[in-house]
Structure formats: structure tokens, C-alpha cells
Design an enzyme around this catalytic site. Structure first.
Site, mmCIF file in Angstrom:
data_model
loop_
_atom_site.group_PDB
_atom_site.id
_atom_site.type_symbol
_atom_site.label_atom_id
_atom_site.label_comp_id
_atom_site.label_asym_id
_atom_site.label_seq_id
_atom_site.Cartn_x
_atom_site.Cartn_y
_atom_site.Cartn_z
ATOM 1 N N LYS A 1 0.873 -1.071 0.126
ATOM 2 C CA LYS A 1 0.113 0.102 0.128
ATOM 3 C C LYS A 1 0.869 1.249 -0.038
ATOM 4 O O LYS A 1 1.137 1.860 1.162
ATOM 5 C CB LYS A 1 -0.988 -0.006 1.078
ATOM 6 C CG LYS A 1 -1.905 1.055 1.200
ATOM 7 C CD LYS A 1 -3.248 0.737 2.238
ATOM 8 C CE LYS A 1 -3.915 2.086 2.543
ATOM 9 N NZ LYS A 1 -5.111 2.116 1.261
HETATM 10 N N1 PPE Z 1 -8.071 -0.855 -2.912
HETATM 11 C C1 PPE Z 1 -7.465 0.213 -2.894
HETATM 12 C C2 PPE Z 1 -6.689 0.606 -3.954
HETATM 13 C C3 PPE Z 1 -7.425 1.053 -1.485
HETATM 14 O O1 PPE Z 1 -6.837 2.145 -1.262
HETATM 15 C C4 PPE Z 1 -8.108 0.474 -0.380
HETATM 16 C C5 PPE Z 1 -8.369 1.089 0.686
HETATM 17 C C6 PPE Z 1 -8.696 -0.932 -0.725
HETATM 18 C C7 PPE Z 1 -8.534 -1.467 -1.894
HETATM 19 C C8 PPE Z 1 -9.402 -1.529 0.503
HETATM 20 O O2 PPE Z 1 -8.586 -2.109 1.323
HETATM 21 P P1 PPE Z 1 -8.789 -2.053 2.994
HETATM 22 O O3 PPE Z 1 -9.089 -0.725 3.462
HETATM 23 O O4 PPE Z 1 -7.850 -2.681 3.733
HETATM 24 O O5 PPE Z 1 -10.061 -2.816 3.247
HETATM 25 N N2 PPE Z 1 -8.148 2.753 0.719
HETATM 26 C C9 PPE Z 1 -8.015 3.039 1.914
HETATM 27 C C10 PPE Z 1 -7.634 4.998 1.606
HETATM 28 C C11 PPE Z 1 -8.605 5.647 0.906
HETATM 29 C C12 PPE Z 1 -8.295 7.096 0.835
HETATM 30 O O6 PPE Z 1 -8.856 7.667 -0.250
HETATM 31 O O7 PPE Z 1 -7.346 7.317 1.496
HETATM 32 C C13 PPE Z 1 -8.992 3.405 2.620
HETATM 33 O O8 PPE Z 1 -10.414 3.012 2.553
HETATM 34 O O9 PPE Z 1 -8.759 3.616 4.048
#
Ligand code: PPE
Length: 319
Positions: free
Chosen positions: A159
Site C-alpha cells: 500500500k
Molecule cells: N484497494 C485500494 C486501492 C485501496 O486504497 C483500499 C483502501 C482498498 C482496496 C481496501 O482496503 P482495506 O481498507 O484494507 O479494506 N483505501 C484506503 C484509503 C482511501 C483514501 O482515499 O485514502 C481506505 O479505505 O482507508
């Protein structure tokens, strides 16, 4: 909306005031995107505020660091403690936590080896990511003209802040064209994910989501939903998803820490199912919200209390 000021931010082991939480303009990460981060939510439960899946988020952050050869000068236990202290120092109950590990100030030039690895943890209140109505009404999205990064370019399992330049292209394009969000395909043309969410489809009562090999982030919410859906008796399959399956799915929903479980009601102006939140999405959403609110037993140990042992009462602010 401009940023609402918070009280304290944890930077490299010290709690600093919002106004003093500054870095040098020559910070490596600012020039080259050499950072990794997490997004974690803290929820109000009957026994006090609790952080949802804190250990799993931190594990992913340390994994991201490993992929990018960044030695974090704090142990996972110390970073975990920092997360809890930031929530406490800001007197938050319901909030969003943002730990960030980044190459700091030493020298510029792509090779970061001489730059320090700096760590910060901030928290703020963050409302509904895709709009207040979205959780019930669903969102209108498009398939992005941008693909997710190829697997041998930017590792999707990390990430990394740099990945979000791709997310920005997807999200901005969607917004300018009047959609709430975009769905990116991977370089092979299969469905990957949203700019900040994983994606799930329902067809004939089976739940489908792209595999990790489709350039997706291994979302913690994705994992949560897979487990909760299976516990409810649904069949959940990780499989390559061709674009057109999006249009003929009975239901589609996004998952993410920020987005939680958000129904998708149209894709490229084609109605998904009946054009509103579907019954399976609603059931899974209910299960998710019950879990994060501590309304069902925490059978997976996913909730870390912010005030361990002092659940009923918030301690006085220290420092
Ligand atoms: N894909 C991406 C590209 C992504 O950024 C997130 C989280 C997810 C999937 C889902 O991952 P999880 O949160 O572990 O279920 N994106 C984070 C950041 C968003 C932002 O705008 O900053 C979030 O949801 O916190």
C-alpha cells in the site's frame, strides 16, 4: 471540505501539536512517492471505542515496508501503541487512523538508502467516503479508461503512496464525468478494483471477487467480507472477472476501510440488478456494521479497545 484541525499527531515517537506536524520540502517521499501507509477505522462499541483489525493493518504496513526494503525504526508493538495513543490524545471515539512510513530528509536522488525511514500516525474524523446516501442508495460508477498498474511495475500488495497516483487518475476522471467512482481493469482487461476499494459481484447467489493476482490491494475489509459472507453460508469465489460480468451481475458492491460496504447501483449508466442495493449486499452490510459496532461477539478478535481495562471511562488527556 478543508481539513479540520486535530490536537495531536505522533511523529517518530513524539506527540506533536497539529501546527507543528511539519516536514522539510526536501523530504524524499514528497519527490518520489517513497512512502507506505494504512487507513484504519476506530468505531464506537458498547464497551468503548475499538480499533478494527489493527494488527492486520499493521502487518500489511510492515509487509509493504519489506517489499520496499524500508527498515522501520519502531516495532509493530510500538506502532500499535502509537495508534492507540493518537486516538486517546485527540479524545476521539469514532475516527480514522493514518499511519505513514516514509523516506525522510537527507538527500534527493532516486536511491533512498541514505534517507531515514520516518513514521507518523495521525487520526481524524472521516465521515462516509462515497457520500452519506451511498450506503443505502448505492453509487453510480464507470469503468475507468485507466488500468490498474501492471504486476511487474508497482507491486499492488504494497500500500504505497505512489500507487495512489494511479488511483487519482481513476477517481478524478470518474468525478469529472459525473460518476462517484471508477472501476479499473487490470492490464489483461479483467476487473481489478476501485481507486480506493475492492469490488465484489453477486450472480445467482454466488459472490465473486478478483484474485490478488488481478493487481488488487489485499484489502482488510475484503478479507472481512469473505469471512463474514462464508459464515452466513454464501459461496465466495476469488476468480478473474471479465468486464461484461459487471453489467449482468445481480449485485455489485465496494469494500474498504473508508468506503466500508458500499453498493454500486449502475456501471457505465447500465443498471446493476434492480438499480439499487441488492438483498445480499444489504445482508452483508448489516453483518459488517453489527460486527464493527461490537453488537455481535468478536469471534475473530478483530476489535482492539482503545482504553483497555478502562472501557467505561475515558482517561484525562495527558501531555
Ligand atoms: N484497494 C485500494 C486501492 C485501496 O486504497 C483500499 C483502501 C482498498 C482496496 C481496501 O482496503 P482495506 O481498507 O484494507 O479494506 N483505501 C484506503 C484509503 C482511501 C483514501 O482515499 O485514502 C481506505 O479505505 O482507508
Amino acid at each position: 471540505m478543508p481539513f479540520e484541525e486535530v490536537k495531536k499527531i505522533w511523529m517518530n515517537g513524539r506527540m506533536v501539536d497539529f501546527a507543528d506536524a511539519k516536514i522539510h520540502i526536501f523530504t524524499h517521499a514528497l519527490h518520489y512517492g517513497s512512502g507506505v501507509f494504512e487507513g484504519i477505522r476506530t468505531y464506537v462499541t458498547k464497551t468503548g471505542p475499538a480499533v478494527f483489525r489493527l494488527d492486520e493493518h499493521l502487518r500489511r504496513m510492515y509487509d509493504s515496508c519489506k517489499i520496499y526494503r524500508m527498515d522501520v525504526p519502531f516495532t509493530p508493538a510500538e506502532t500499535k501503541q502509537a495508534c492507540l495513543e493518537v486516538v486517546q490524545a485527540n479524545d476521539f471515539d469514532d475516527c480514522y487512523l493514518r499511519p505513514l512510513v516514509y523516506r525522510g530528509f537527507h538527500s534527493l536522488g532516486v536511491n533512498p538508502v541514505n534517507c531515514p525511514v520516518d513514521v507518523m500516525v495521525a487520526a481524524w474524523r472521516w465521515g462516509k467516503y462515497l457520500g452519506a446516501e451511498a450506503l443505502e442508495q448505492g453509487v453510480d460508477v464507470r469503468v475507468s479508461s485507466w488500468n490498474r498498474m501492471a504486476p511487474n511495475t508497482f507491486p499492488a500488495l504494497a500500500k504505497a503512496t505512489a500507487n495512489y497516483m494511479n488511483s487519482i487518475l481513476i477517481r478524478q476522471e470518474a468525478g469529472i464525468d459525473g460518476y462517484t467512482e471508477g472501476i479499473a481493469l487490470d492490464v489483461n482487461g479483467y476487473v481489478s478494483e476501485g481507486s480506493g476499494e475492492n469490488i465484489f459481484l453477486v450472480r445467482d447467489d454466488r459472490i465473486l471477487t478478483p484474485p490478488l493476482g488481478a493487481s488488487v490491494l489485499a484489502g482488510i475489509t475484503r478479507d472481512t467480507i469473505v469471512r463474514l459472507a462464508r459464515d452466513l453460508g454464501y459461496e465466495v469465489v476469488e476468480t478473474l472477472i471479465p468486464r461484461e460480468l459487471l453489467y449482468i451481475a445481480d449485485e455489485v458492491f465496494f469494500t474498504g476501510t473508508a468506503a466500508e460496504v458500499t453498493p454500486v447501483r449502475s456501471i457505465d449508466r447500465i443498471k446493476v440488478g434492480a438499480g439499487r442495493r441488492g438483498p445480499i449486499t444489504e445482508r452483508i452490510q448489516k453483518e459488517y456494521f453489527a460486527y464493527i459496532a461490537g453488537e455481535v461477539p468478536d469471534r475473530y478478535n478483530w476489535l482492539t479497545p482503545v482504553y483497555a481495562g478502562r472501557a467505561a471511562r475515558k482517561p484525562a488527556l495527558v501531555g
